[in-house]
Design a protein around this motif. Sequence first.
Motif, mmCIF file in Angstrom:
data_model
loop_
_atom_site.group_PDB
_atom_site.id
_atom_site.type_symbol
_atom_site.label_atom_id
_atom_site.label_comp_id
_atom_site.label_asym_id
_atom_site.label_seq_id
_atom_site.Cartn_x
_atom_site.Cartn_y
_atom_site.Cartn_z
ATOM 1 N N UNK A 63 3.283 4.475 9.588
ATOM 2 C CA UNK A 63 2.530 3.582 10.470
ATOM 3 C C UNK A 63 2.202 4.264 11.790
ATOM 4 N N UNK A 64 3.187 4.992 12.287
ATOM 5 C CA UNK A 64 3.002 5.763 13.525
ATOM 6 C C UNK A 64 1.903 6.802 13.328
ATOM 7 N N UNK A 65 1.921 7.488 12.189
ATOM 8 C CA UNK A 65 0.896 8.496 11.893
ATOM 9 C C UNK A 65 -0.483 7.853 11.765
ATOM 10 N N UNK A 66 -0.542 6.679 11.132
ATOM 11 C CA UNK A 66 -1.818 5.984 10.965
ATOM 12 C C UNK A 66 -2.425 5.620 12.312
ATOM 13 N N UNK A 67 -1.590 5.155 13.242
ATOM 14 C CA UNK A 67 -2.080 4.756 14.566
ATOM 15 C C UNK A 67 -2.648 5.942 15.335
ATOM 16 N N UNK A 68 -2.041 7.117 15.162
ATOM 17 C CA UNK A 68 -2.524 8.308 15.857
ATOM 18 C C UNK A 68 -3.709 8.960 15.150
ATOM 19 N N UNK A 69 -4.020 8.474 13.942
ATOM 20 C CA UNK A 69 -5.113 9.071 13.166
ATOM 21 C C UNK A 69 -6.351 8.184 13.113
ATOM 22 N N UNK A 70 -6.175 6.860 13.144
ATOM 23 C CA UNK A 70 -7.302 5.951 12.981
ATOM 24 C C UNK A 70 -8.386 6.168 14.041
ATOM 25 N N UNK A 71 -9.610 6.071 13.613
ATOM 26 C CA UNK A 71 -10.754 6.172 14.534
ATOM 27 C C UNK A 71 -11.383 4.813 14.790
ATOM 28 N N UNK A 72 -11.046 3.829 13.954
ATOM 29 C CA UNK A 72 -11.621 2.493 14.105
ATOM 30 C C UNK A 72 -10.637 1.511 14.750
ATOM 31 N N UNK A 73 -9.408 1.963 14.956
ATOM 32 C CA UNK A 73 -8.341 1.092 15.484
ATOM 33 C C UNK A 73 -8.092 -0.115 14.594
ATOM 34 N N UNK A 74 -8.299 0.102 13.285
ATOM 35 C CA UNK A 74 -8.065 -0.943 12.301
ATOM 36 C C UNK A 74 -7.506 -0.289 11.036
ATOM 37 N N UNK A 75 -6.312 -0.717 10.643
ATOM 38 C CA UNK A 75 -5.666 -0.151 9.459
ATOM 39 C C UNK A 75 -5.187 -1.284 8.561
ATOM 40 N N UNK A 76 -4.812 -0.959 7.333
ATOM 41 C CA UNK A 76 -4.427 -2.011 6.394
ATOM 42 C C UNK A 76 -3.129 -1.729 5.662
ATOM 43 N N UNK A 77 -2.600 -2.782 5.038
ATOM 44 C CA UNK A 77 -1.410 -2.684 4.190
ATOM 45 C C UNK A 77 -1.619 -3.552 2.964
ATOM 46 N N UNK A 78 -1.383 -2.972 1.777
ATOM 47 C CA UNK A 78 -1.469 -3.719 0.524
ATOM 48 C C UNK A 78 -0.097 -3.710 -0.133
ATOM 49 N N UNK A 79 0.475 -4.903 -0.303
ATOM 50 C CA UNK A 79 1.772 -5.025 -0.956
ATOM 51 C C UNK A 79 1.612 -5.470 -2.393
ATOM 52 N N UNK A 80 2.604 -5.155 -3.225
ATOM 53 C CA UNK A 80 2.563 -5.593 -4.609
ATOM 54 C C UNK A 80 2.883 -7.074 -4.700
ATOM 55 N N UNK A 81 4.153 -7.420 -4.483
ATOM 56 C CA UNK A 81 4.579 -8.815 -4.483
ATOM 57 C C UNK A 81 5.503 -9.048 -3.303
ATOM 58 N N UNK A 82 5.406 -10.216 -2.697
ATOM 59 C CA UNK A 82 6.252 -10.544 -1.558
ATOM 60 C C UNK A 82 7.717 -10.559 -1.970
ATOM 61 N N UNK A 83 8.544 -9.826 -1.230
ATOM 62 C CA UNK A 83 9.974 -9.748 -1.535
ATOM 63 C C UNK A 83 10.678 -9.091 -0.365
ATOM 64 N N UNK A 84 11.995 -9.139 -0.361
ATOM 65 C CA UNK A 84 12.774 -8.475 0.676
ATOM 66 C C UNK A 84 12.485 -6.969 0.688
ATOM 67 N N UNK A 85 12.327 -6.391 -0.494
ATOM 68 C CA UNK A 85 12.089 -4.944 -0.586
ATOM 69 C C UNK A 85 10.743 -4.574 0.018
#
Length: 363
Positions: free
Chosen positions: A168-190
């Motif tokens: 996440x830290x790397x994504x913030x220092x790399x993004x040029x649009x200041x917008x990033x995403x996260x795709x999870x499989x299924x909601x869970x503690x893991x």
Amino acid sequence: MKKRLLALLLVLTVSVMATACGKSSTDSEDGTQTNEPAVETEEAVQETEAAATDFNVGMVTDTGGVNDKSFNQSAWEGLQQFAAETGAQVSYLESTQEADYSSNLDKQVDEGKNLIWGIGFAMADAILEAADMNPDANYAIIDNAYAETPDNLTGVVFSAQDPSFMVGYAAAYTTETNSVGFVGGMTSDVIDQFEYGYRAGVAYAAKELGKEITVDVQYAESFSDLAKGKAIATTMFSNGCDIVFHAAGGTGIGVIEAAKDAGKFAIGVDSDQSDLAPENVLTSALKRVDVAISLISKKLLEGEAIGGQTFSFGLAEGAVGIPENNPNMAPEVYEKVMAIQDKIAAGEITPPYNEETFEAFNQ
């Protein structure tokens, strides 16, 4: 309550393992402790090697399958490494649907396996039931800890929030649009560990940079639906995200395909997934299931009692992190990420693993 329990189990497990690791000496008659190296005779070595050839370990995948380029595949690679090092026999059964879990576990018992692995938290109920029904069989599960663990069952968990924070830290220092995403499989503690660790890493870097970076979060409710993963990520890229991190097993392969089609970046998970799109994978949040599988299997082979407890793997065990080679990441960003890793290892930064700890982290 369940999440607090998982957190408590992680803390207790680390404490127990640290205590166990410290018992490397023997007591002498006067009460002092001496460190005496163990001496193995040639006969003992031969007996151990002979026992290993009769040792048989099986694993059951979740619905992602053994070629998911993620944690199932990593688990099988760990078993293969274990076999190569010890001479033990290893095999796997694939589950195409959740209904296969119980029958596949039963097949492993019928085949007389010395240890049966269940891969993924989705198998938690099935493997607990199997352990209760077959008290003479040994089971272990990846990505789950139980409130009460049977003596013939071993839990294995990872500090997945740590590498997630780093990417996440790397994504913030790399993004040029200041917008990033996260795709999870299924909601869970893991998967919470991945999501909130990632979001915290983005927020931490954004604060350093003095700007706002948004994180679009969506779940596919599947670990095997490649098409859905691709569709979600394609929409994210169309809406302005230029980097999307996935923690979605086989579904995440679709996220990487979408990044390739859009000319954007994806962040892989569990294994180094750069080979799936060499020009479009920024880095990967490693969760070395192979390391854990091999180590725990060796413990049982060598006669160590592993049942009734949960083992936790993190930076200290070399089981989480990011790849050494990240050609799509700027060298100066990589150096910053390594500095963050050092801070996490030293306890200066404690990445959050769920919504509650995420909110506390950002206060």
